[in-house]
Design a protein around this motif. Structure first.
Motif, PDB file in Angstrom:
ATOM      1  N   SER A   1       0.819  -1.200   0.000  1.00 61.50           N
ATOM      2  CA  SER A   1       0.000   0.000   0.000  1.00 61.50           C
ATOM      3  C   SER A   1       0.862   1.263   0.000  1.00 61.50           C
ATOM      4  O   SER A   1       0.630   2.183  -0.795  1.00 61.50           O
ATOM      5  CB  SER A   1      -0.920  -0.009   1.225  1.00 61.50           C
ATOM      6  N   MET A   2       1.868   1.307   0.877  1.00 62.73           N
ATOM      7  CA  MET A   2       2.732   2.486   0.899  1.00 62.73           C
ATOM      8  C   MET A   2       3.547   2.579  -0.386  1.00 62.73           C
ATOM      9  O   MET A   2       3.736   3.663  -0.933  1.00 62.73           O
ATOM     10  CB  MET A   2       3.663   2.489   2.099  1.00 62.73           C
ATOM     11  N   GLY A   3       4.013   1.456  -0.888  1.00 57.76           N
ATOM     12  CA  GLY A   3       4.781   1.458  -2.127  1.00 57.76           C
ATOM     13  C   GLY A   3       3.972   1.986  -3.302  1.00 57.76           C
ATOM     14  O   GLY A   3       4.467   2.785  -4.105  1.00 57.76           O
ATOM     15  N   GLU A   4       2.725   1.555  -3.412  1.00 54.87           N
ATOM     16  CA  GLU A   4       1.864   2.040  -4.491  1.00 54.87           C
ATOM     17  C   GLU A   4       1.544   3.526  -4.325  1.00 54.87           C
ATOM     18  O   GLU A   4       1.472   4.261  -5.313  1.00 54.87           O
ATOM     19  CB  GLU A   4       0.581   1.216  -4.545  1.00 54.87           C
ATOM     20  N   SER A   5       1.368   3.974  -3.088  1.00 52.71           N
ATOM     21  CA  SER A   5       1.101   5.395  -2.845  1.00 52.71           C
ATOM     22  C   SER A   5       2.290   6.249  -3.264  1.00 52.71           C
ATOM     23  O   SER A   5       2.128   7.296  -3.908  1.00 52.71           O
ATOM     24  CB  SER A   5       0.787   5.636  -1.369  1.00 52.71           C
ATOM     25  N   ILE A   6       3.489   5.811  -2.908  1.00 53.89           N
ATOM     26  CA  ILE A   6       4.694   6.551  -3.299  1.00 53.89           C
ATOM     27  C   ILE A   6       4.860   6.507  -4.812  1.00 53.89           C
ATOM     28  O   ILE A   6       5.214   7.518  -5.443  1.00 53.89           O
ATOM     29  CB  ILE A   6       5.933   5.992  -2.582  1.00 53.89           C
ATOM     30  N   ASP A   7       4.588   5.362  -5.414  1.00 56.26           N
ATOM     31  CA  ASP A   7       4.675   5.239  -6.873  1.00 56.26           C
ATOM     32  C   ASP A   7       3.713   6.209  -7.556  1.00 56.26           C
ATOM     33  O   ASP A   7       4.067   6.847  -8.559  1.00 56.26           O
ATOM     34  CB  ASP A   7       4.376   3.799  -7.286  1.00 56.26           C
ATOM     35  N   ASN A   8       2.514   6.357  -7.027  1.00 53.79           N
ATOM     36  CA  ASN A   8       1.548   7.317  -7.584  1.00 53.79           C
ATOM     37  C   ASN A   8       2.072   8.752  -7.467  1.00 53.79           C
ATOM     38  O   ASN A   8       1.893   9.554  -8.389  1.00 53.79           O
ATOM     39  CB  ASN A   8       0.192   7.194  -6.897  1.00 53.79           C
TER      40      ASN A   8
END
Length: 132
Positions: free
Chosen positions: A61-68
């Motif tokens: 979840s945090m990885g996808e948020s940072i990727d966004n």
């Protein structure tokens, strides 16, 4: 005298009933002990798996948020110094000993990579994504 009395009981129907009841009691007690051990093992395994799943969800979840944020231009990954923490959080409700941390690493190729490490209980999951 006692030995003769025991022999008489075991030879009669009363003795057969006593032996049968004793055998049944042993079987039931053994089944209860085995059930208890099996249940405890399954619960421990399920708890471990739950912690692993929760650590995965936190990191992903945090990885996808940072990727966004990187993809929309709200975070310049190349402007963040290598080794710096860009996000960190601890103490999630209903998650035992939980934390998640995101750092930026510089690779030998010159590209950058985010490393998100999540920990829940004894389980750890690491999410990585490389940016060129």
């Amino acid at each position: 005298m006692l030995i003769r009395r025991i022999k008489e009981i075991l030879r009669s129907n009363e003795g057969a009933s006593l032996v049968l009841v004793s055998i049944l009691a042993i079987v039931v007690l053994t089944a209860v002990v085995l059930l208890r051990v099996t249940t405890t093992t399954y619960i421990a395994s399920a708890t471990k798996q739950l912690n692993q799943d929760q650590a995965y969800e936190l990191a992903a979840s945090m990885g996808e948020s940072i990727d966004n944020l990187v993809n929309t231009g709200k975070l310049d990954i190349n402007a963040v110094p290598a080794g710096d923490t860009i996000a960190s959080q601890t103490g999630f409700e209903q998650l035992p000993d939980s934390s998640v941390t995101a750092t930026v690493e510089k690779l030998s190729s010159g590209s950058r990579m985010i490393v998100v490490t999540a920990q829940v209980g004894d389980a750890t999951y690491v999410y990585t994504k490389e940016y060129r």
